[in-house]
Design a protein around this motif. Structure first.
Motif, PDB file in Angstrom:
ATOM      1  N   THR A  93       0.847  -1.361  -0.025  1.00  0.00           N
ATOM      2  CA  THR A  93       0.100  -0.179   0.030  1.00  0.00           C
ATOM      3  C   THR A  93       0.820   1.252  -0.071  1.00  0.00           C
ATOM      4  OG1 THR A  93      -0.057  -0.045   2.479  1.00  0.00           O
ATOM      5  CG2 THR A  93      -1.801  -1.473   1.175  1.00  0.00           C
ATOM      6  N   ARG A 121      -6.699   8.970  -2.854  1.00  0.00           N
ATOM      7  CA  ARG A 121      -5.840   8.961  -1.947  1.00  0.00           C
ATOM      8  C   ARG A 121      -6.754   8.810  -0.511  1.00  0.00           C
ATOM      9  NH1 ARG A 121      -3.703   9.902  -6.086  1.00  0.00           N
ATOM     10  NH2 ARG A 121      -1.552   9.515  -6.534  1.00  0.00           N
ATOM     11  N   MET A 130      -8.159   5.678  -0.358  1.00  0.00           N
ATOM     12  CA  MET A 130      -6.941   4.617   0.218  1.00  0.00           C
ATOM     13  C   MET A 130      -6.798   4.607   1.647  1.00  0.00           C
ATOM     14  SD  MET A 130      -3.014   4.442  -1.350  1.00  0.00           S
ATOM     15  CE  MET A 130      -2.908   5.974  -0.220  1.00  0.00           C
ATOM     16  N   ARG A 158      -7.161   1.757   4.083  1.00  0.00           N
ATOM     17  CA  ARG A 158      -6.151   1.222   5.071  1.00  0.00           C
ATOM     18  C   ARG A 158      -6.472   1.036   6.628  1.00  0.00           C
ATOM     19  NH1 ARG A 158      -1.181   5.068   3.738  1.00  0.00           N
ATOM     20  NH2 ARG A 158      -0.102   3.859   1.916  1.00  0.00           N
ATOM     21  N   SER A 160     -11.075  -3.126   1.483  1.00  0.00           N
ATOM     22  CA  SER A 160      -9.287  -3.111   1.329  1.00  0.00           C
ATOM     23  C   SER A 160      -9.363  -2.914  -0.092  1.00  0.00           C
ATOM     24  CB  SER A 160      -8.691  -4.260   1.714  1.00  0.00           C
ATOM     25  OG  SER A 160      -9.485  -5.621   1.072  1.00  0.00           O
ATOM     26  N   PHE A 198     -10.132  -0.436  -1.951  1.00  0.00           N
ATOM     27  CA  PHE A 198      -9.604   0.901  -2.173  1.00  0.00           C
ATOM     28  C   PHE A 198      -8.136   1.259  -1.924  1.00  0.00           C
ATOM     29  CE2 PHE A 198     -14.061   1.241  -1.712  1.00  0.00           C
ATOM     30  CZ  PHE A 198     -14.533   1.761  -2.788  1.00  0.00           C
ATOM     31  N   SER A 199      -7.689   0.157  -1.041  1.00  0.00           N
ATOM     32  CA  SER A 199      -6.256   0.536  -0.531  1.00  0.00           C
ATOM     33  C   SER A 199      -5.052  -0.207  -1.424  1.00  0.00           C
ATOM     34  CB  SER A 199      -6.051   0.047   1.028  1.00  0.00           C
ATOM     35  OG  SER A 199      -6.239  -1.520   0.968  1.00  0.00           O
ATOM     36  N   ASP A 200      -5.401  -1.009  -2.442  1.00  0.00           N
ATOM     37  CA  ASP A 200      -4.630  -1.483  -3.229  1.00  0.00           C
ATOM     38  C   ASP A 200      -3.688  -0.748  -4.122  1.00  0.00           C
ATOM     39  OD1 ASP A 200      -5.542  -3.974  -2.142  1.00  0.00           O
ATOM     40  OD2 ASP A 200      -6.553  -4.566  -3.766  1.00  0.00           O
ATOM     41  N   VAL A 201      -2.468  -0.759  -4.071  1.00  0.00           N
ATOM     42  CA  VAL A 201      -1.461   0.263  -4.852  1.00  0.00           C
ATOM     43  C   VAL A 201      -0.955  -0.903  -6.044  1.00  0.00           C
ATOM     44  CG1 VAL A 201       0.566   1.610  -4.872  1.00  0.00           C
ATOM     45  CG2 VAL A 201      -1.102   1.805  -2.899  1.00  0.00           C
ATOM     46  N   PRO A 220      -2.836   4.097  -6.517  1.00  0.00           N
ATOM     47  CA  PRO A 220      -4.160   3.549  -6.091  1.00  0.00           C
ATOM     48  C   PRO A 220      -4.934   3.316  -7.548  1.00  0.00           C
ATOM     49  CG  PRO A 220      -4.157   5.439  -5.055  1.00  0.00           C
ATOM     50  CD  PRO A 220      -2.966   5.415  -5.521  1.00  0.00           C
ATOM     51  N   GLY A 265      -8.852   2.434  -6.876  1.00  0.00           N
ATOM     52  CA  GLY A 265      -9.642   3.385  -6.308  1.00  0.00           C
ATOM     53  C   GLY A 265      -9.644   4.251  -7.440  1.00  0.00           C
TER      54      GLY A 265
END
Length: 680
Positions: free
Chosen positions: A35, A386, A389, A393, A399, A401-404, A411, A414
């Motif tokens: 992340t 952001r 994200m 987090r 989760s 939305f927090s995947d990078v 992200p 997201g």
């Protein structure tokens, strides 16, 4: 013995405890793998983001509206005062951004300093702001792109606007396509998207510099007729000049876009405060120079409220300059849309922007796009992923939305979802009724950031949440300190007994032996600051911070609700003044907490003039919030109610702090060192 019980079990997961629990400042050991965002931003790129987010198309009309109705030739002073007011928030942002450099901006700061409940409200309000803002900007750009192709109906059929009678809506395919293009650009990476924004921001600044230079030449040639007036420099008085400052204050909203990119900055402790300060200073200088030139070229009462800049040049025979100024407005909108996933904008600019391009274009174009009233909503599409994200987090959102993305380190999921939602709104929804809602998120964020500075200085978090898998290590360290405390208490008891025996024997010798004693035995004890005194000071500080907030709300409400009876306004305002002054005086008198020195990342910017500066910031932003209008607050309240329901159903139970164990901050490093699961 050991660590004290921080949170009693009686609160329950659905109690007030979940609303006030605060998270730890993000660090290398608290951020999960996968992340992390790419640290690619330098000071120059931060300045480009800040300037691009702040200088919207609103400046092209604000100078005319405010000069005619409020300030007159004193418009420059209005911009200066508004810039100083915006700098109050900028100072607060700068300290928190350098201490807590992580994605999420005001949401992140409020979660650390205030609590989960307020952080959720801030994050949820910002989500609405960014989504509606990006859609509004896209619908404002499409008719202006049509101008480049020769006219209102010159766009290809698949991009042109169409009215659907059965649904009574106007669909805008061009706006949706623009959002998708910007979304794709943002998915490439923060470095690429900020490079594109730097280009359009540079073009916009060049147009403003053209206005300043060319306008100055015209002014010296014509003798500055706008300043040769019989009613002086303040035709509306000082009150009018101050009213103008309140209006143009919204032209400065956007510098906090820099704070939202904190996690992607190479040297956040140094570059974030500089990026915020320099970008805000540049915008203030440009605004003041433009206003000096324009109010000098044309008397304020003869100024066109809709097209002040272009009409000023036209009155001096420079018709061709209208097209350059129009191009500047278009580049301002492009910078705004690019930032729509990096932050910020304003509702006051929002109310004027429809007139920016509509009246600066040929007559046949003046009715082409009423949705330009939303154009000034800045930099949403990069900021929203952001915010999402950061909330994911923390477990408040899924989760997903927090995947990078491993390659681009942004992200992507997201960002794509944000782009799809914004494109859908831009395609089929007239967001004019939602326009005022975008300012609520920004002003709430400004207010909470100022409150967070007071909390950081006077009642900083002295307990840190640790994951539950460290419970065994926590118990071990707690037991060690518990045994040490027991040994210290036993030694103190033995010491007291020995001293008491010695004192008795010496007294007996003095009385029976006749030996003279010059001075009686006085036992001097050195003790550190009593813990109860520190807790008492923290409680007094917390109460007075509350007094400041309530007093500011009462005072601004009494000043704004002119329809109320005079005695009611006087009574409410009097109570507000008493609470505000009481809180400010007490906070100035008591000491700030020593824990502020070790809070977050050290070595960064320190906000000056605390508590006066954040208190003034709170007062200004609450005043602007109160004056947004009942209709706006009704619509925002509906959105916030939806957010509360989502939090109760999902966020409260899935929060990363739901099973956290709170320990004294002084023992955190030792606990991590003692844990076999922690690897440096």
């Amino acid at each position: 013995m050991g660590f004290p019980e921080i949170h009693g079990q009686g609160w329950g997961s659905w109690g007030l405890h979940s609303l006030v629990r605060r998270k730890q400042v993000d660090s290398l050991r608290t951020k999960s793998a996968g992340t992390q965002l790419a640290k690619d931003l330098s000071i120059v790129q931060l300045i480009a983001i800040g300037v691009g987010a702040t200088i919207g198309a609103g400046v092209y009309v604000l100078v005319g509206t405010v000069a005619r109705e409020h300030s007159g030739p004193a418009l420059t002073i209005s911009f200066l005062i508004a810039g100083i007011a915006a700098a109050l928030s900028a100072f607060c942002y700068a300290e928190l951004a350098s201490r807590c450099p992580s994605a999420g901006s005001a949401y992140h700061y409020s979660y650390i300093c205030v609590g989960e409940g307020i952080a959720w409200i801030i994050g949820w309000a910002l989500i609405l702001e960014y989504t509606v803002g990006g859609s509004a900007v896209a619908r404002g750009i499409s008719p202006n792109l049509a101008l480049l192709f020769g006219g209102e109906n010159s766009l290809p059929v698949f991009l042109a606007r169409h009215h659907i009678p059965s649904f009574d809506i106007v669909v805008d395919p061009c706006a949706a396509v623009l959002v998708f293009i910007v979304t794709g650009l943002l998915c490439l990476g923060i470095k690429e998207s900020t490079f594109a924004q730097s280009i359009v921001t540079t073009a916009n600044v060049c147009v403003m510099i053209f206005v300043i230079i060319a306008g100055s030449v015209l002014g010296f040639q014509s003798g500055w007729p706008g300043y040769a007036l019989s009613n002086g420099y303040f035709p509306f008085g000082v009150n009018g000049m101050l009213a103008g400052s309140a209006t143009v204050f919204f032209a400065y909203i956007g510098f906090d876009a820099v704070a939202s990119t904190a996690e992607e900055v190479k040297n956040p402790q140094r570059d974030l405060p500089l990026g915020i300060g320099i970008s805000l200073s540049l915008c203030c200088v440009l605004y003041m120079l433009v206003s000096v030139v324009i109010v000098g070229l044309v008397p304020y009462y003869a100024m066109d409220p809709d097209t002040p800049i272009s009409s000023a040049f036209s009155s001096h025979g420079m018709q061709w300059a209208v097209y350059i100024i129009t191009a500047g407005a278009i580049t301002a909108l492009c910078a705004t849309l690019l930032g729509s996933i990096l932050p910020q904008a304003s509702s006051s600019q929002l109310r004027h922007i429809s007139l920016v391009v509509i009246h600066q274009l040929p007559l046949q174009w003046r009715n082409c796009n009423l949705s330009l009233t939303k154009l000034c909503i800045c930099l949403r599409l990069c900021s929203q992923p952001r915010i999402l994200m950061a909330m994911a987090r923390d477990g408040l959102l899924p989760s997903f939305f927090s995947d990078v993305n491993e390659r681009t380190q942004v992200p992507v999921k997201g960002t794509l979802l944000t782009g799809i939602v914004a494109a859908t709104l831009a395609f089929c929804m007239d967001v004019s009724q939602l326009a005022g809602m975008v300012s609520v998120g920004t002003l709430l964020a400004f207010t909470i950031v100022a409150i967070s500075i007071l909390i950081l200085r006077y009642v900083p978090p002295d307990e840190v949440p640790l994951p539950s898998y460290l419970q065994e290590t926590i118990d071990s360290v707690s037991a060690k300190y518990g045994s040490q405390e027991s040994e210290e208490e036993d030694l103190e008891d033995d010491d007291k007994i020995c001293k008491a025996s010695q004192q008795v024997s010496e007294s007996r010798a003095c009385l029976g032996g006749g030996a003279s004693v010059a001075y009686p035995l006085i036992e001097k004890k050195y003790q550190p600051e009593d813990k109860s005194d520190d807790q008492r000071r923290r409680k007094v500080a917390a109460i007075n911070i509350t007094f400041v907030c309530i007093g500011a709300l009462l005072l601004t409400s009494a000043a704004s609700f002119v329809s109320l009876p005079g005695y009611v306004r006087l009574s409410v305002g009097g109570v507000g003044v008493v609470l505000l002054c009481c809180g400010l005086i007490v906070l100035s008198w008591i000491d700030q907490d020593d824990g502020r020195h070790s809070f977050g990342h050290s070595g960064g910017f320190i906000c000056p003039f605390v508590p006066l500066l954040p208190v003034c910031c709170i007062l200004i932003n609450i005043y602007l919030l109160v004056n947004l209008g009942g209709g706006t607050w009704l619509r925002v309240s509906s959105w916030l109610v939806i957010g509360v329901i989502i939090y109760l159903i999902y966020g409260n139970g899935h929060s990363s702090l739901a099973d956290a164990v709170y320990v004294p901050a002084a023992h955190v490093d030792e606990i991590y060192r003692s844990s076999s699961r922690f690897v440096e």
